[in-house]
Design a protein around this motif. Structure first.
Motif, mmCIF file in Angstrom:
data_model
loop_
_atom_site.group_PDB
_atom_site.id
_atom_site.type_symbol
_atom_site.label_atom_id
_atom_site.label_comp_id
_atom_site.label_asym_id
_atom_site.label_seq_id
_atom_site.Cartn_x
_atom_site.Cartn_y
_atom_site.Cartn_z
ATOM 1 N N ARG A 188 37.676 43.722 38.502
ATOM 2 C CA ARG A 188 37.892 42.460 37.823
ATOM 3 C C ARG A 188 37.704 41.261 38.719
ATOM 4 N NH1 ARG A 188 42.643 44.737 35.147
ATOM 5 N NH2 ARG A 188 43.708 43.334 36.642
ATOM 6 N N ALA A 189 38.103 41.590 39.842
ATOM 7 C CA ALA A 189 37.877 40.422 40.966
ATOM 8 C C ALA A 189 36.372 40.492 41.414
ATOM 9 C CB ALA A 189 38.535 40.500 42.024
ATOM 10 N N LEU A 190 35.657 41.541 41.635
ATOM 11 C CA LEU A 190 34.405 41.360 41.926
ATOM 12 C C LEU A 190 33.353 40.960 40.650
ATOM 13 C CD1 LEU A 190 33.867 45.001 43.459
ATOM 14 C CD2 LEU A 190 33.698 42.754 44.674
ATOM 15 N N ASP A 191 33.818 41.048 39.477
ATOM 16 C CA ASP A 191 32.907 40.616 38.311
ATOM 17 C C ASP A 191 33.224 39.142 38.296
ATOM 18 O OD1 ASP A 191 32.403 43.144 37.559
ATOM 19 O OD2 ASP A 191 33.989 43.476 36.171
ATOM 20 N N VAL A 324 34.288 34.714 48.570
ATOM 21 C CA VAL A 324 35.695 35.202 49.332
ATOM 22 C C VAL A 324 36.784 34.154 48.513
ATOM 23 C CG1 VAL A 324 37.022 34.697 51.531
ATOM 24 C CG2 VAL A 324 34.415 35.667 51.467
ATOM 25 N N MET A 325 36.569 32.974 48.196
ATOM 26 C CA MET A 325 37.390 32.147 47.546
ATOM 27 C C MET A 325 37.800 32.908 46.409
ATOM 28 S SD MET A 325 36.773 28.216 47.995
ATOM 29 C CE MET A 325 37.769 27.885 46.756
ATOM 30 N N LEU A 331 43.007 38.576 44.507
ATOM 31 C CA LEU A 331 43.521 39.816 44.977
ATOM 32 C C LEU A 331 44.787 39.364 45.936
ATOM 33 C CD1 LEU A 331 40.288 41.834 46.248
ATOM 34 C CD2 LEU A 331 41.776 42.072 44.095
ATOM 35 N N TYR A 332 44.853 38.070 46.082
ATOM 36 C CA TYR A 332 46.102 37.603 46.684
ATOM 37 C C TYR A 332 46.993 36.632 46.198
ATOM 38 C CZ TYR A 332 48.774 35.625 50.608
ATOM 39 O OH TYR A 332 50.101 35.309 51.327
ATOM 40 N N VAL A 333 46.185 35.623 45.816
ATOM 41 C CA VAL A 333 47.054 34.498 45.155
ATOM 42 C C VAL A 333 47.776 34.865 43.838
ATOM 43 C CG1 VAL A 333 46.935 32.285 44.173
ATOM 44 C CG2 VAL A 333 45.710 32.723 46.394
ATOM 45 N N GLU A 334 46.871 35.409 42.866
ATOM 46 C CA GLU A 334 47.350 35.834 41.591
ATOM 47 C C GLU A 334 48.075 36.957 41.513
ATOM 48 O OE1 GLU A 334 44.049 35.872 38.855
ATOM 49 O OE2 GLU A 334 43.555 33.680 39.024
ATOM 50 N N GLY A 340 54.319 37.971 42.477
ATOM 51 C CA GLY A 340 55.858 38.237 42.686
ATOM 52 C C GLY A 340 56.690 37.003 42.291
ATOM 53 N N ARG A 341 56.168 35.793 42.242
ATOM 54 C CA ARG A 341 57.128 34.738 41.754
ATOM 55 C C ARG A 341 57.466 34.990 40.226
ATOM 56 N NH1 ARG A 341 54.500 28.882 41.610
ATOM 57 N NH2 ARG A 341 53.469 29.987 39.846
ATOM 58 N N ALA A 342 56.333 35.487 39.603
ATOM 59 C CA ALA A 342 56.665 35.724 37.901
ATOM 60 C C ALA A 342 57.724 36.804 37.827
ATOM 61 C CB ALA A 342 55.434 36.100 37.374
#
Length: 353
Positions: A188-191, A324-325, A331-334, A340-342
């Motif tokens: 999904r991230a690549l798409d 990259v953004m 892969l990192y922020v969401e 983890g916060r959710a």
């Protein structure tokens, strides 16, 4: 008796050292194969453009993706041949004349600079540094660089066609290198990164065409010679944000200087107006639907990728930053920070009850 079993801290330190060694080895590997990486990413960028043009045709005609891609490639080939037939002679003559007039304009600027003592010392030091180099060796290096760039361009074109015809083959091949639990999330991230790259490319093409047209018309109106060639140069360098607008103004100002200070002032006004229109009208409008890239991130990407991959890396630094953004966001922020916060918030609410 002391135990021979490593403690948790020792195992953690060993793991961190191994990770550091692997990262250093990866950085060295990237540096050694930087040319291959640049060519491969160039193929990906051009393939994204071909897919962006082919997918609307596939939706309207019902043809298979590969036939739509080949139809787009054939159409682009015909368009470039038609443009070459219509404007090729004018572009060739102006490019040749530009190559002859620019050195004369540079000599005139140097003559004006040498009228001052500080400028004379600067010019003398530059000439001494250039004079110490071997001219024939430099000519050979330049010829080799041109030949290498031509070969890389041909490779990029063929790679882009292969990537665009069957992108799922290469996408699934990359995903198979990952553990099965992570493949869907990375896919999904690549798409999403691919869609962001397509939107950014289409927006960039529109910006390039607009800036090149405005520069060419503006310079022609104020009397700068070779306005058509300067407009083409501006359109091509607009692909490199932040740095490109600075670079494409230099040859126009040099040619304007050869005509007189008044022409220089008018040419400078043209470039300033075009850059203001670009920064305040064109880019904001395009970023409403294209991938938004903060200017600071774009500039840092140009510097970092330029240091790592050289001049070819500078050309593709911004699309690399766009990809990259998006990958970092997914892969990192969401998936790591916000997930983890959710998960932590329901636990905290349950403890409060």
């Amino acid at each position: 008796m002391p135990s021979d079993t490593p403690t948790i801290n020792e195992r953690t330190a060993t793991r961190l050292i191994l990770i550091g060694i692997c990262l250093a080895a990866l950085a060295v590997l990237i540096w050694r194969v930087s040319d291959i990486l640049v060519v491969a990413f160039g193929g990906v960028v051009l393939a994204a453009m071909l897919r962006a043009l082919a997918m609307p045709l596939a939706r309207r005609t019902g043809w298979r993706d590969r036939w739509c891609v080949l139809a787009v490639v054939a159409a682009l080939f015909i368009v470039f041949c038609a443009l070459g037939w219509l404007f090729g002679q004018q572009a060739t003559s102006q490019a040749h004349e530009l190559g002859q007039q620019l050195p004369a304009a540079v000599r005139k600027v140097i003559g004006v600079v040498q009228q001052h003592s500080a400028g004379k010392r600067i010019v003398t030091s530059i000439r001494e540094s250039l004079g110490s180099s071997k001219t024939l060796a430099n000519v050979g290096v330049a010829a080799g660089a041109v030949a290498s760039a031509a070969i890389d361009l041909i490779l990029v074109i063929f790679l882009s066609i292969y990537f665009a015809i069957d992108p799922e083959l290469y996408r699934n091949g990359v995903l198979r290198l990952l553990p099965p639990p992570h493949r869907r999330r990375v896919g999904r991230a690549l798409d999403d990164a691919g869609q962001a790259l397509q939107r950014w490319l289409l927006g960039q093409v529109i910006a390039m065409a607009t800036v090149g047209t405005l520069v060419g018309i503006g310079l022609a109106l104020v009397g700068v010679p070779l306005a058509f060639a300067l407009g083409v140069v501006a359109a091509l360098l607009e692909f490199v944000p932040v740095v490109g607008p600075i670079l494409f103004s230099i040859p126009g100002l040099l040619l304007a200087f050869a005509k007189g200070p008044e022409t220089v002032l008018y040419a400078l006004m043209v470039y300033l107006v075009v850059q203001q229109v670009e920064g305040n009208v064109i880019i904001p409008l395009l970023q409403r639907w294209a991938a938004e890239l903060p200017p600071v991130v774009g500039l840092l990407a140009i510097v970092a990728v330029g240091l790592l991959l050289g001049l070819p890396g500078v050309v593709f630094a911004t699309p690399m930053a766009v990809v990259v953004m998006r990958l970092v966001q997914h892969l990192y922020v969401e998936d790591t920070l916000e997930n983890g916060r959710a998960q932590a918030e329901p636990n905290s609410r349950a403890m409060a009850k």
